[in-house]
Design a protein around this motif. Structure first.
Motif, PDB file in Angstrom:
ATOM      1  N   LEU A  48       0.937  -0.939  -0.020  1.00 56.95           N
ATOM      2  CA  LEU A  48      -0.124   0.076   0.160  1.00 56.95           C
ATOM      3  C   LEU A  48       0.894   1.391  -0.116  1.00 56.95           C
ATOM      4  CD1 LEU A  48      -2.526  -1.466   2.498  1.00 56.95           C
ATOM      5  CD2 LEU A  48      -3.343  -0.835   0.307  1.00 56.95           C
ATOM      6  N   ASP A  49       2.254   1.117  -0.645  1.00 55.13           N
ATOM      7  CA  ASP A  49       3.134   2.343  -0.706  1.00 55.13           C
ATOM      8  C   ASP A  49       2.348   3.513  -1.256  1.00 55.13           C
ATOM      9  OD1 ASP A  49       4.945   0.927   0.877  1.00 55.13           O
ATOM     10  OD2 ASP A  49       6.101   0.341  -1.034  1.00 55.13           O
ATOM     11  N   GLY A  50       2.334   4.643  -0.506  1.00 56.92           N
ATOM     12  CA  GLY A  50       1.872   5.686  -1.291  1.00 56.92           C
ATOM     13  C   GLY A  50       0.416   5.884  -1.265  1.00 56.92           C
ATOM     14  N   SER A  51      -0.443   4.882  -0.721  1.00 60.75           N
ATOM     15  CA  SER A  51      -1.957   5.021  -0.590  1.00 60.75           C
ATOM     16  C   SER A  51      -2.373   6.121   0.328  1.00 60.75           C
ATOM     17  CB  SER A  51      -2.434   3.725  -0.448  1.00 60.75           C
ATOM     18  OG  SER A  51      -2.194   2.870  -1.281  1.00 60.75           O
ATOM     19  N   VAL A  52      -3.681   6.639  -0.102  1.00 62.19           N
ATOM     20  CA  VAL A  52      -4.189   7.621   0.787  1.00 62.19           C
ATOM     21  C   VAL A  52      -5.235   7.209   1.598  1.00 62.19           C
ATOM     22  CG1 VAL A  52      -5.120  10.168   0.956  1.00 62.19           C
ATOM     23  CG2 VAL A  52      -3.114   9.524  -0.457  1.00 62.19           C
ATOM     24  N   PHE A  53      -5.775   7.071   2.752  1.00 60.53           N
ATOM     25  CA  PHE A  53      -6.906   6.628   3.377  1.00 60.53           C
ATOM     26  C   PHE A  53      -7.510   7.932   3.845  1.00 60.53           C
ATOM     27  CE2 PHE A  53      -4.082   3.067   3.106  1.00 60.53           C
ATOM     28  CZ  PHE A  53      -4.969   1.949   2.829  1.00 60.53           C
ATOM     29  N   GLU A  54      -8.729   8.350   3.462  1.00 62.31           N
ATOM     30  CA  GLU A  54      -9.325   9.694   3.982  1.00 62.31           C
ATOM     31  C   GLU A  54     -10.602   9.218   4.403  1.00 62.31           C
ATOM     32  OE1 GLU A  54     -10.405  14.110   2.104  1.00 62.31           O
ATOM     33  OE2 GLU A  54      -9.054  12.736   1.019  1.00 62.31           O
ATOM     34  N   ARG A  55     -10.975   9.785   5.709  1.00 62.99           N
ATOM     35  CA  ARG A  55     -12.274   9.391   6.158  1.00 62.99           C
ATOM     36  C   ARG A  55     -12.831   7.903   6.307  1.00 62.99           C
ATOM     37  NH1 ARG A  55     -13.255  13.598   2.940  1.00 62.99           N
ATOM     38  NH2 ARG A  55     -14.855  12.567   1.616  1.00 62.99           N
ATOM     39  N   CYS A  56     -11.794   7.196   6.399  1.00 59.64           N
ATOM     40  CA  CYS A  56     -12.221   5.622   6.600  1.00 59.64           C
ATOM     41  C   CYS A  56     -12.453   5.376   7.917  1.00 59.64           C
ATOM     42  CB  CYS A  56     -11.131   5.109   5.991  1.00 59.64           C
ATOM     43  SG  CYS A  56     -10.601   5.228   4.156  1.00 59.64           S
ATOM     44  N   ALA A  66       2.514  -4.897   6.554  1.00 59.60           N
ATOM     45  CA  ALA A  66       2.178  -3.884   5.099  1.00 59.60           C
ATOM     46  C   ALA A  66       3.077  -3.117   4.861  1.00 59.60           C
ATOM     47  CB  ALA A  66       0.771  -3.499   5.198  1.00 59.60           C
ATOM     48  N   ARG A  67       3.177  -3.030   3.443  1.00 63.38           N
ATOM     49  CA  ARG A  67       4.096  -1.768   3.103  1.00 63.38           C
ATOM     50  C   ARG A  67       3.191  -0.431   2.930  1.00 63.38           C
ATOM     51  NH1 ARG A  67       7.248  -3.901  -2.227  1.00 63.38           N
ATOM     52  NH2 ARG A  67       7.767  -1.651  -2.116  1.00 63.38           N
ATOM     53  N   LEU A  68       3.453   0.403   3.785  1.00 64.78           N
ATOM     54  CA  LEU A  68       2.652   1.645   4.045  1.00 64.78           C
ATOM     55  C   LEU A  68       3.690   2.915   3.687  1.00 64.78           C
ATOM     56  CD1 LEU A  68       0.517   0.515   6.695  1.00 64.78           C
ATOM     57  CD2 LEU A  68      -0.303   1.275   4.226  1.00 64.78           C
ATOM     58  N   THR A  69       4.865   2.767   2.911  1.00 64.56           N
ATOM     59  CA  THR A  69       5.750   3.918   2.898  1.00 64.56           C
ATOM     60  C   THR A  69       5.108   5.086   1.977  1.00 64.56           C
ATOM     61  OG1 THR A  69       7.799   2.336   2.812  1.00 64.56           O
ATOM     62  CG2 THR A  69       7.923   4.801   1.767  1.00 64.56           C
ATOM     63  N   ALA A  86       5.023  -3.245  10.045  1.00 68.28           N
ATOM     64  CA  ALA A  86       4.416  -2.589   8.879  1.00 68.28           C
ATOM     65  C   ALA A  86       5.745  -1.578   8.578  1.00 68.28           C
ATOM     66  CB  ALA A  86       3.224  -1.773   9.164  1.00 68.28           C
ATOM     67  N   ARG A  87       5.831  -1.306   7.321  1.00 71.73           N
ATOM     68  CA  ARG A  87       6.587  -0.419   6.872  1.00 71.73           C
ATOM     69  C   ARG A  87       5.949   1.169   6.896  1.00 71.73           C
ATOM     70  NH1 ARG A  87      10.120  -3.574   2.146  1.00 71.73           N
ATOM     71  NH2 ARG A  87      10.501  -5.541   3.385  1.00 71.73           N
ATOM     72  N   LEU A  88       6.402   2.067   7.741  1.00 68.76           N
ATOM     73  CA  LEU A  88       5.754   3.343   7.650  1.00 68.76           C
ATOM     74  C   LEU A  88       6.492   4.404   7.387  1.00 68.76           C
ATOM     75  CD1 LEU A  88       3.244   2.656  10.465  1.00 68.76           C
ATOM     76  CD2 LEU A  88       2.759   3.368   8.351  1.00 68.76           C
ATOM     77  N   SER A  89       7.525   4.339   6.793  1.00 65.81           N
ATOM     78  CA  SER A  89       8.696   5.417   6.505  1.00 65.81           C
ATOM     79  C   SER A  89       7.821   6.574   5.892  1.00 65.81           C
ATOM     80  CB  SER A  89       9.931   4.882   5.817  1.00 65.81           C
ATOM     81  OG  SER A  89      10.643   3.838   6.688  1.00 65.81           O
ATOM     82  N   SER A  90       8.196   7.700   6.206  1.00 66.18           N
ATOM     83  CA  SER A  90       7.640   9.097   5.566  1.00 66.18           C
ATOM     84  C   SER A  90       6.008   8.948   5.546  1.00 66.18           C
ATOM     85  CB  SER A  90       8.146   9.382   4.134  1.00 66.18           C
ATOM     86  OG  SER A  90       9.552   9.387   4.327  1.00 66.18           O
ATOM     87  N   ALA A  91       5.375   8.089   6.350  1.00 66.60           N
ATOM     88  CA  ALA A  91       3.786   7.977   6.475  1.00 66.60           C
ATOM     89  C   ALA A  91       3.491   9.383   7.265  1.00 66.60           C
ATOM     90  CB  ALA A  91       3.384   6.850   7.146  1.00 66.60           C
ATOM     91  N   ILE A 106       7.878  -1.543  14.080  1.00 64.41           N
ATOM     92  CA  ILE A 106       7.609  -0.660  12.976  1.00 64.41           C
ATOM     93  C   ILE A 106       8.812  -0.241  12.260  1.00 64.41           C
ATOM     94  CG2 ILE A 106       6.181   1.234  12.000  1.00 64.41           C
ATOM     95  CD1 ILE A 106       3.879   0.619  13.747  1.00 64.41           C
ATOM     96  N   GLN A 107       8.809  -0.116  10.974  1.00 66.66           N
ATOM     97  CA  GLN A 107       9.847   0.677  10.452  1.00 66.66           C
ATOM     98  C   GLN A 107       9.299   2.168  10.079  1.00 66.66           C
ATOM     99  OE1 GLN A 107      12.085  -1.461   7.222  1.00 66.66           O
ATOM    100  NE2 GLN A 107      11.272  -3.446   7.984  1.00 66.66           N
ATOM    101  N   ALA A 108       9.691   3.211  10.564  1.00 66.71           N
ATOM    102  CA  ALA A 108       9.038   4.442  10.716  1.00 66.71           C
ATOM    103  C   ALA A 108       9.878   5.670  10.630  1.00 66.71           C
ATOM    104  CB  ALA A 108       7.947   4.622  11.854  1.00 66.71           C
ATOM    105  N   LEU A 109      10.879   5.678   9.766  1.00 61.55           N
ATOM    106  CA  LEU A 109      11.580   6.876   9.767  1.00 61.55           C
ATOM    107  C   LEU A 109      10.720   8.068   9.266  1.00 61.55           C
ATOM    108  CD1 LEU A 109      14.876   5.344   8.322  1.00 61.55           C
ATOM    109  CD2 LEU A 109      14.519   6.247  10.621  1.00 61.55           C
TER     110      LEU A 109
END
Length: 211
Positions: A48-56, A66-69, A86-91, A106-109
């Motif tokens: 889900l890299d680069g995905s946007v979740f809005e008002r979910c 999950a991949r959520l960079t 999960a991978r949340l770098s730059s999230a 979590i990987q979250a730089l």
């Protein structure tokens, strides 16, 4: 990531993992999920890299491994969600509810969090290194061994949080609510920058008054 997310129409009623996978496989690049009902959905290990979740509405959603960079979460209900591995770098999280979230390993730089509730969240070992945290409520959160070095906390609350072995070197805590401070708490914030008011609270434990 330069790709502009393509908006996926929200299905009627709760969405399953299968529906999310179908949208991800229906084109190239990241996806924008607006108003999706993802409560309890298993989205673990998805890209889900680069995905946007809005008002979910995504209470108890599972994003484990999950991949959520560079993913963005805007005004979402993510209470009691799971993010282990999960991978949340730059999230980016903004105006989200994350009460009771489980966020270990979590990987979250370069994580960005603003105006979010992380009350009672499980975040041991989380890295907030050099993060700008604005309006984040960490009350009663598990922040053992968390890395807050050089972070700036503005309008944040650490009341009741477990900060045993957390690192605060050069952390700016002047805009944070640290709860009722006692002299015994001073060592937990070693190396941090605090305000005169916060220092006065600590010295009051020795019977001293700052004027």
């Amino acid at each position: 990531m330069s790709d502009t997310p393509r908006t996926a129409p929200a299905p009627e009623g709760p969405a399953s993992r299968l529906e999310v996978e179908r949208v991800l496989g229906g084109g190239e690049g990241p996806v924008r999920f607006v108003g999706w009902m993802l409560a309890g959905a298993d989205l673990s290990r998805l890209d889900l890299d680069g995905s946007v979740f809005e008002r979910c509405r995504a209470a108890q959603v599972d994003f484990s491994q999950a991949r959520l960079t560079e993913a963005r979460f805007l005004s979402c209900d993510l209470n009691n969600s799971r993010w282990t591995g999960a991978r949340l770098s730059s999230a980016d999280f903004a105006d989200c509810k994350l009460t009771g979230a489980v966020m270990g390993d979590i990987q979250a730089l370069d994580l960005k969090i603003a105006r979010c509730l992380l009350v009672s969240a499980q975040m041991p070992g989380m890295s907030f290194y050099r993060c700008a945290l604005d309006g984040v409520d960490f009350e009663d959160a598990d922040l053992r061994k968390a890395d807050f070095r050089e972070a700036v906390l503005t309008g944040c609350s650490l009341r009741g949080a477990n900060i045993v072995d957390a690192r605060f070197e050069r952390t700016d805590l002047r805009g944070a609510d640290l709860g009722e401070l006692r002299l015994a708490d001073a060592s937990k914030f070693k190396g941090a920058i605090i305000s005169k008011h916060q220092a006065a609270q600590l010295l009051a434990g020795l019977g001293l008054k700052v004027v």
